[in-house]
Design a protein around this motif. Sequence first.
Motif, mmCIF file in Angstrom:
data_model
loop_
_atom_site.group_PDB
_atom_site.id
_atom_site.type_symbol
_atom_site.label_atom_id
_atom_site.label_comp_id
_atom_site.label_asym_id
_atom_site.label_seq_id
_atom_site.Cartn_x
_atom_site.Cartn_y
_atom_site.Cartn_z
ATOM 1 N N LYS A 115 7.998 4.789 0.725
ATOM 2 C CA LYS A 115 9.014 5.634 1.347
ATOM 3 C C LYS A 115 9.562 4.919 2.576
ATOM 4 O O LYS A 115 8.820 4.619 3.505
ATOM 5 C CB LYS A 115 8.419 6.991 1.742
ATOM 6 C CG LYS A 115 7.952 7.827 0.559
ATOM 7 C CD LYS A 115 7.403 9.164 1.032
ATOM 8 C CE LYS A 115 6.939 10.024 -0.138
ATOM 9 N NZ LYS A 115 6.403 11.340 0.311
ATOM 10 N N VAL A 116 10.876 4.656 2.564
ATOM 11 C CA VAL A 116 11.539 3.894 3.629
ATOM 12 C C VAL A 116 12.660 4.744 4.206
ATOM 13 O O VAL A 116 13.358 5.460 3.466
ATOM 14 C CB VAL A 116 12.086 2.555 3.098
ATOM 15 C CG1 VAL A 116 12.669 1.714 4.236
ATOM 16 C CG2 VAL A 116 10.985 1.775 2.390
ATOM 17 N N SER A 117 12.853 4.680 5.508
ATOM 18 C CA SER A 117 13.884 5.491 6.154
ATOM 19 C C SER A 117 14.430 4.757 7.372
ATOM 20 O O SER A 117 13.774 3.856 7.932
ATOM 21 C CB SER A 117 13.306 6.850 6.579
ATOM 22 O OG SER A 117 14.265 7.603 7.299
ATOM 23 N N LEU A 118 15.683 5.160 7.750
ATOM 24 C CA LEU A 118 16.279 4.659 8.989
ATOM 25 C C LEU A 118 15.820 5.485 10.183
ATOM 26 O O LEU A 118 16.042 5.087 11.328
ATOM 27 C CB LEU A 118 17.811 4.701 8.889
ATOM 28 C CG LEU A 118 18.454 3.711 7.908
ATOM 29 C CD1 LEU A 118 19.936 3.992 7.769
ATOM 30 C CD2 LEU A 118 18.225 2.284 8.376
ATOM 31 N N THR A 119 15.188 6.613 9.906
ATOM 32 C CA THR A 119 14.727 7.506 10.965
ATOM 33 C C THR A 119 13.200 7.425 11.058
ATOM 34 O O THR A 119 12.512 7.446 10.036
ATOM 35 C CB THR A 119 15.137 8.961 10.672
ATOM 36 O OG1 THR A 119 16.553 9.012 10.487
ATOM 37 C CG2 THR A 119 14.729 9.873 11.822
ATOM 38 N N ASP A 167 7.780 11.791 12.119
ATOM 39 C CA ASP A 167 6.488 11.964 12.771
ATOM 40 C C ASP A 167 5.401 11.262 11.958
ATOM 41 O O ASP A 167 5.199 11.575 10.779
ATOM 42 C CB ASP A 167 6.169 13.461 12.898
ATOM 43 C CG ASP A 167 4.882 13.691 13.691
ATOM 44 O OD1 ASP A 167 4.549 12.820 14.515
ATOM 45 O OD2 ASP A 167 4.251 14.736 13.488
ATOM 46 N N GLY A 168 4.722 10.315 12.588
ATOM 47 C CA GLY A 168 3.653 9.588 11.918
ATOM 48 C C GLY A 168 4.106 8.331 11.216
ATOM 49 O O GLY A 168 3.266 7.533 10.785
ATOM 50 N N TRP A 169 5.400 8.118 11.076
ATOM 51 C CA TRP A 169 5.900 6.923 10.402
ATOM 52 C C TRP A 169 5.816 5.739 11.358
ATOM 53 O O TRP A 169 5.788 5.887 12.577
ATOM 54 C CB TRP A 169 7.335 7.121 9.923
ATOM 55 C CG TRP A 169 7.418 8.041 8.723
ATOM 56 C CD1 TRP A 169 6.683 9.152 8.519
ATOM 57 C CD2 TRP A 169 8.281 7.908 7.605
ATOM 58 N NE1 TRP A 169 7.023 9.750 7.338
ATOM 59 C CE2 TRP A 169 8.020 9.002 6.748
ATOM 60 C CE3 TRP A 169 9.264 7.003 7.238
ATOM 61 C CZ2 TRP A 169 8.689 9.186 5.552
ATOM 62 C CZ3 TRP A 169 9.942 7.186 6.041
ATOM 63 C CH2 TRP A 169 9.659 8.267 5.198
ATOM 64 N N ILE A 170 5.767 4.538 10.785
ATOM 65 C CA ILE A 170 5.626 3.319 11.579
ATOM 66 C C ILE A 170 6.735 2.343 11.227
ATOM 67 O O ILE A 170 7.320 2.424 10.132
ATOM 68 C CB ILE A 170 4.249 2.654 11.324
ATOM 69 C CG1 ILE A 170 4.103 2.291 9.845
ATOM 70 C CG2 ILE A 170 3.120 3.546 11.775
ATOM 71 C CD1 ILE A 170 2.823 1.529 9.517
ATOM 72 N N PRO A 171 7.061 1.411 12.125
ATOM 73 C CA PRO A 171 8.041 0.372 11.769
ATOM 74 C C PRO A 171 7.574 -0.391 10.545
ATOM 75 O O PRO A 171 6.388 -0.625 10.349
ATOM 76 C CB PRO A 171 8.084 -0.516 13.017
ATOM 77 C CG PRO A 171 7.630 0.366 14.129
ATOM 78 C CD PRO A 171 6.631 1.294 13.538
ATOM 79 N N ILE A 172 8.520 -0.790 9.714
ATOM 80 C CA ILE A 172 8.169 -1.456 8.467
ATOM 81 C C ILE A 172 7.428 -2.753 8.715
ATOM 82 O O ILE A 172 6.606 -3.197 7.914
ATOM 83 C CB ILE A 172 9.435 -1.689 7.608
ATOM 84 C CG1 ILE A 172 9.024 -1.971 6.155
ATOM 85 C CG2 ILE A 172 10.295 -2.812 8.174
ATOM 86 C CD1 ILE A 172 10.184 -1.950 5.186
ATOM 87 N N LYS A 173 7.671 -3.372 9.885
ATOM 88 C CA LYS A 173 6.976 -4.621 10.200
ATOM 89 C C LYS A 173 5.492 -4.400 10.504
ATOM 90 O O LYS A 173 4.700 -5.339 10.439
ATOM 91 C CB LYS A 173 7.648 -5.310 11.396
ATOM 92 C CG LYS A 173 8.979 -5.969 11.066
ATOM 93 C CD LYS A 173 9.482 -6.754 12.264
ATOM 94 C CE LYS A 173 10.740 -7.539 11.938
ATOM 95 N NZ LYS A 173 11.213 -8.333 13.087
ATOM 96 N N GLU A 174 5.117 -3.141 10.856
ATOM 97 C CA GLU A 174 3.719 -2.843 11.145
ATOM 98 C C GLU A 174 2.948 -2.353 9.925
ATOM 99 O O GLU A 174 1.763 -2.059 10.016
ATOM 100 C CB GLU A 174 3.627 -1.798 12.262
ATOM 101 C CG GLU A 174 4.214 -2.267 13.582
ATOM 102 C CD GLU A 174 4.110 -1.203 14.659
ATOM 103 O OE1 GLU A 174 3.434 -0.179 14.406
ATOM 104 O OE2 GLU A 174 4.700 -1.381 15.744
ATOM 105 N N SER A 175 3.634 -2.256 8.800
ATOM 106 C CA SER A 175 2.971 -1.832 7.577
ATOM 107 C C SER A 175 1.998 -2.919 7.117
ATOM 108 O O SER A 175 2.289 -4.113 7.212
ATOM 109 C CB SER A 175 4.009 -1.575 6.482
ATOM 110 O OG SER A 175 3.374 -1.398 5.223
ATOM 111 N N PRO A 176 0.815 -2.550 6.605
ATOM 112 C CA PRO A 176 -0.136 -3.567 6.125
ATOM 113 C C PRO A 176 0.377 -4.330 4.911
ATOM 114 O O PRO A 176 -0.158 -5.379 4.568
ATOM 115 C CB PRO A 176 -1.385 -2.748 5.779
ATOM 116 C CG PRO A 176 -0.898 -1.355 5.571
ATOM 117 C CD PRO A 176 0.270 -1.182 6.489
#
Length: 651
Positions: free
Chosen positions: A96-100, A103-112
């Motif tokens: 699940k990817v978003s521009l917003t 709550d609880g979401w992280i930057p895509i670069k911090e994803s494992p």
Amino acid sequence: MKQRTTLVISGALVVFSLIAGLAIMGLQPEPARAAEEKDADASLYVCSMHPWEASHDADESCTICGMGLSQVEGYKAGDPMPEEDDLYVDPNSPMKVSLTQHDGWIPIKESPFYQPKKMDDGAMDHSGHDHGAMNHEMPMHENVYVCSMHPWETAFVAGSKCDLCGMGLSQVKGYSKGDPVPGEDELFVDPDNPMKVSVTQHDGWIPITKSPYYQPKSTDDSQHEGHGGQGHDSDSDMDHSMQTRSTQESTASADSGTLWTCGMHPEVIQDEPGICPICQMDLTPLKQSTASGGGATVSIDPVTLQNIGVVTVPAERTDLYRSIRSNGTVTVAEENEVRVNARVSGWIERLYVDRTGDPVRKGQTLLEIYSPELVAAQEEYILALKNGEALAGSSIQHVSQGGQDLVDAAKRRLQLWNIADSEIERLERTREVQRTLPFNAPASGIVLSKNVVEGASVKAGMDLFTIANLDEIWVTAQLYEYELPWVREGDPVTVSSSYDPGLELSGRVDYIYPTLNAQSRTAEARIVLDNPGLKLKPDMYVDVRMQSSPVTDVVAVPKSAVIRSGERDIVFVKVGDGQFEPRQVHLGLETDSQYEITHNLDAGEQVVTSAQFLLDSEATLQEAIQRRIAQRRAMGQDATADAGAMSGHQH
């Protein structure tokens, strides 16, 4: 007028024909085409692992890992192409990817799962159309293969191997053509055969991350993640590298005689490098240990020694002794117990000791009994006395002697019936028959039992009283079989009672009974104690502590140093830096913390007291490997002999 109307209708027909023709040829009017293009660009799709891989086509896949692209939530037609720093993912569902940033979401670069862009990955394609065309050319994969130890290592070609461990990749059951590459949390393995991997959790299967063979991903492994089959499809460079390494290893093996084995299947032993026929892992050089003292010497590097916590202590020559704790039961000393028995039949006319537990003195009158037999015996004795006196003056010696013999016989009869000498003397003096005669206590003590009451009739042979002296008592202690070698007659003993913490009496071991209780598997030791104040009562439970005599000048080691398998006893002896030898020993006496060693170990030798079970496992493995090597050599010698015999036969 009619002609003008005809011209208008004809013109309309021409225009309609042109529009229809343009529609058939795909040449729509400019407003319609713009609307359709606007609808096509209304959504954006990116790879959650490689977010610079983008397209406006929902059916596209990442050209690097083959994973399906995820729709970017919040993107609108006409918006500029977002950068990596503008994208966020749900950590619980990274597809699940978003521009917003919810709550609880992280930057895509911090994803494992995020993979940094390499130089050869190119720049992010912002057009979407050209990239989509490239994606359309990428084939849909029929199968996906993963490593059961490193499940992020994936490929789409059968026979591929893991770049980290060299093990053959396992086909993922349940994967369908076009499905996204499953993550670690979506894979399951058969615990009985971890090479079986599936996206479905079958009965008894476990998550691949719970497998004992699973290796968590380290930071150094990130460069290997997500081949997506790209590297494994060709593998030309890797094959060349492996061939070069194999050639070098083969040369080294031939020169040094090294054998090769599999880390997961040590029973696989080969003369040259290769892959395991069971799990497809690369074989590694076999570490052969030297055999000494009946077992293989185990060699361990210092770092491993520290990690597993190996501790050694010297075997020492010392004196051994043991303090034995047991429970005991207070009993009456058998030699201090007497019974008062009726030797004639009669009736109890008077009872002087009428309560159990009363103390009595030796010679104290217990009761008076009326017995016709006693009355007759008294009369016979008086008659014998008279006859004896009459015959005493006879000149015939045997007559006078016969009279005296008759007196002695009558007196002995009274004595045998337990009549006191004082009563017999009174009878001889007074010449009067008493209707009742007294029974006196034969010893001092406590009346333990009383079986008569006043006026009761008694029969000859009936026990009337049991009297015991409790000034000295016995304690019967229980001893287990392994404690018997430590206990000897005469050893000091301390007896205490949980009912009276201040009570502590000293005694000695008087006797060790030669039999064993079949139910409790214990022997009994008799302890003799003085009993001041009669504090110890018969049948009371007491605590017993025995201090054994020391066994002098023996070799002993801590109990933790001995591995007892039932058939043999093993200690690990340090024979050098990082080298340990399993040695079979014979055990002697056992104390609370030590074993006596009677064979195959000298004082001063260092023995292992911690982590020896790990060393034992390694030694057992080495012994098995040595047996396997010996079998291989024997088979080779047999084959050589057969070939020689066949060659001679042909000649």
